[in-house]
Design a protein around this motif. Sequence first.
Motif, PDB file in Angstrom:
ATOM      1  N   ALA A 277       0.830  -1.207   0.000  1.00 32.10           N
ATOM      2  CA  ALA A 277       0.000   0.000   0.000  1.00 32.10           C
ATOM      3  C   ALA A 277       0.862   1.255   0.000  1.00 32.10           C
ATOM      4  N   THR A 278       1.917   1.263   0.813  1.00 36.82           N
ATOM      5  CA  THR A 278       2.780   2.439   0.882  1.00 36.82           C
ATOM      6  C   THR A 278       3.547   2.632  -0.413  1.00 36.82           C
ATOM      7  N   ALA A 279       4.087   1.562  -0.954  1.00 27.49           N
ATOM      8  CA  ALA A 279       4.866   1.665  -2.187  1.00 27.49           C
ATOM      9  C   ALA A 279       4.017   2.163  -3.352  1.00 27.49           C
ATOM     10  N   THR A 280       2.810   1.617  -3.497  1.00 26.64           N
ATOM     11  CA  THR A 280       1.965   2.054  -4.604  1.00 26.64           C
ATOM     12  C   THR A 280       1.512   3.497  -4.421  1.00 26.64           C
ATOM     13  N   ALA A 281       1.268   3.907  -3.182  1.00 27.87           N
ATOM     14  CA  ALA A 281       0.872   5.293  -2.928  1.00 27.87           C
ATOM     15  C   ALA A 281       2.005   6.256  -3.254  1.00 27.87           C
ATOM     16  N   LEU A 282       3.222   5.924  -2.860  1.00 29.26           N
ATOM     17  CA  LEU A 282       4.355   6.809  -3.125  1.00 29.26           C
ATOM     18  C   LEU A 282       4.666   6.896  -4.606  1.00 29.26           C
ATOM     19  N   SER A 283       4.461   5.807  -5.312  1.00 27.62           N
ATOM     20  CA  SER A 283       4.677   5.840  -6.758  1.00 27.62           C
ATOM     21  C   SER A 283       3.762   6.859  -7.424  1.00 27.62           C
ATOM     22  N   ARG A 284       2.500   6.877  -6.982  1.00 28.06           N
ATOM     23  CA  ARG A 284       1.543   7.813  -7.573  1.00 28.06           C
ATOM     24  C   ARG A 284       1.729   9.240  -7.056  1.00 28.06           C
ATOM     25  N   ALA A 285       1.886   9.395  -5.741  1.00 26.48           N
ATOM     26  CA  ALA A 285       1.864  10.727  -5.140  1.00 26.48           C
ATOM     27  C   ALA A 285       3.206  11.441  -5.187  1.00 26.48           C
ATOM     28  N   ALA A 286       4.299  10.676  -5.144  1.00 24.77           N
ATOM     29  CA  ALA A 286       5.627  11.302  -5.093  1.00 24.77           C
ATOM     30  C   ALA A 286       6.461  11.025  -6.330  1.00 24.77           C
ATOM     31  N   GLY A 287       5.982  10.142  -7.195  1.00 27.26           N
ATOM     32  CA  GLY A 287       6.706   9.877  -8.426  1.00 27.26           C
ATOM     33  C   GLY A 287       8.022   9.151  -8.221  1.00 27.26           C
ATOM     34  N   VAL A 288       8.129   8.325  -7.185  1.00 28.17           N
ATOM     35  CA  VAL A 288       9.352   7.566  -6.935  1.00 28.17           C
ATOM     36  C   VAL A 288       9.047   6.077  -6.984  1.00 28.17           C
ATOM     37  N   ASP A 289      10.010   5.312  -7.471  1.00 28.64           N
ATOM     38  CA  ASP A 289       9.885   3.863  -7.460  1.00 28.64           C
ATOM     39  C   ASP A 289      10.345   3.340  -6.111  1.00 28.64           C
ATOM     40  N   THR A 290       9.443   2.673  -5.424  1.00 22.34           N
ATOM     41  CA  THR A 290       9.740   2.128  -4.105  1.00 22.34           C
ATOM     42  C   THR A 290       9.697   0.609  -4.181  1.00 22.34           C
ATOM     43  N   SER A 291      10.757  -0.047  -3.738  1.00 19.81           N
ATOM     44  CA  SER A 291      10.753  -1.503  -3.687  1.00 19.81           C
ATOM     45  C   SER A 291      10.677  -1.958  -2.236  1.00 19.81           C
ATOM     46  N   LEU A 292      10.446  -3.244  -2.058  1.00 20.64           N
ATOM     47  CA  LEU A 292      10.217  -3.791  -0.722  1.00 20.64           C
ATOM     48  C   LEU A 292      11.242  -4.872  -0.416  1.00 20.64           C
ATOM     49  N   LYS A 293      11.796  -4.826   0.783  1.00 27.38           N
ATOM     50  CA  LYS A 293      12.663  -5.884   1.264  1.00 27.38           C
ATOM     51  C   LYS A 293      11.873  -6.678   2.294  1.00 27.38           C
ATOM     52  N   TRP A 294      11.805  -7.989   2.104  1.00 33.14           N
ATOM     53  CA  TRP A 294      10.995  -8.808   3.007  1.00 33.14           C
ATOM     54  C   TRP A 294      11.510  -8.662   4.423  1.00 33.14           C
ATOM     55  N   PRO A 295      10.595  -8.523   5.409  1.00 32.10           N
ATOM     56  CA  PRO A 295       9.151  -8.395   5.192  1.00 32.10           C
ATOM     57  C   PRO A 295       8.649  -6.958   5.214  1.00 32.10           C
ATOM     58  N   ASN A 296       9.499  -6.010   5.667  1.00 31.26           N
ATOM     59  CA  ASN A 296       8.883  -4.750   6.046  1.00 31.26           C
ATOM     60  C   ASN A 296       9.686  -3.489   5.743  1.00 31.26           C
ATOM     61  N   ASP A 297      10.750  -3.591   4.948  1.00 26.09           N
ATOM     62  CA  ASP A 297      11.552  -2.400   4.658  1.00 26.09           C
ATOM     63  C   ASP A 297      11.127  -1.776   3.348  1.00 26.09           C
ATOM     64  N   LEU A 298      11.089  -0.437   3.334  1.00 21.67           N
ATOM     65  CA  LEU A 298      10.781   0.326   2.130  1.00 21.67           C
ATOM     66  C   LEU A 298      12.095   0.862   1.576  1.00 21.67           C
TER      67      LEU A 298
END
Length: 285
Positions: free
Chosen positions: A116-137
């Motif tokens: 949810a956070t990664a997809t929101a930041l992609s739209r609202a801030a224009g940055v590509d956010t990836s995820l490190k299991w289980p909980n790092d942005l």
Amino acid sequence: MTPSRWSDLDRPPLNEAALRRAVVGSPLWASLDVVDATGSTNSDLAARAAAGAPEGTVLVAEEQTSGRGRLDRRWSAPPRSGLFFSVVLRPGEAGAFGKPVPVHRWGWLPLLAGVATATALSRAAGVDTSLKWPNDLLLTVGGEERKAGGILAERTGETGVVVGIGLNVSLSDDELPVPTAASLALAGAATTDRDPLLRAVLRSLADWYEAWRTAGGDPDASRLRQTYAAGCATLGRDVRAELPGGRDLSGTAVGVDDDGRLVISGPEGEQAVGAGDVVHLRPSA
């Protein structure tokens, strides 16, 4: 004249009234409070949840002085330099989104918050956010993956979970707690205005939580597993999982199982890891 603690115009305070108007009253969010400072929003909200705070209670802090991460790691950041908030979710109760979710599916909640956070930041801030299991942005700064935020999910009572999200927004290089950290500003975000960023994350979190609850916690029916896998920097990489008790497990991260655990393929076959610290041993392809 004594300077106001809000005198830093580069880091204005959140607009609590506007945030409430924007998010409270949706099918999920029941209330939203912003406090100047606290030790930990997760600790505060866990106490509220134990006293009966309903699902959808949101607590935001302008500053956390004793923020907590996984494995009880501590961190802090300058006032108004990031988003520090926690929410009460009650997947163990029947509600607007259907029947209670089986407890063994609750391990998906930190992964859901990451998506949810990664997809929101992609739209609202224009940055590509990836995820490190289980909980790092993770954000890319100078061609390197760096941690910009984290998620902590803690069970409260028989039916509830408090999910905390911390995100570095405007930190500069000299304010980073460690050289491997990052912020939206350093990653070239289109905006560092925390009000629209927080609204975007809360709306995205509500959408994903509704889909997951409606599907009874099924990660495939809600498309959570597919979306998480697409944005997870851990999958496909050689990793070392530092497990409780001092044991290590090394191999290739090949998937996430039905309960949200990381599946590692090593010399002894595939094993699922539900807790511990995962270290990436080679760069992403």
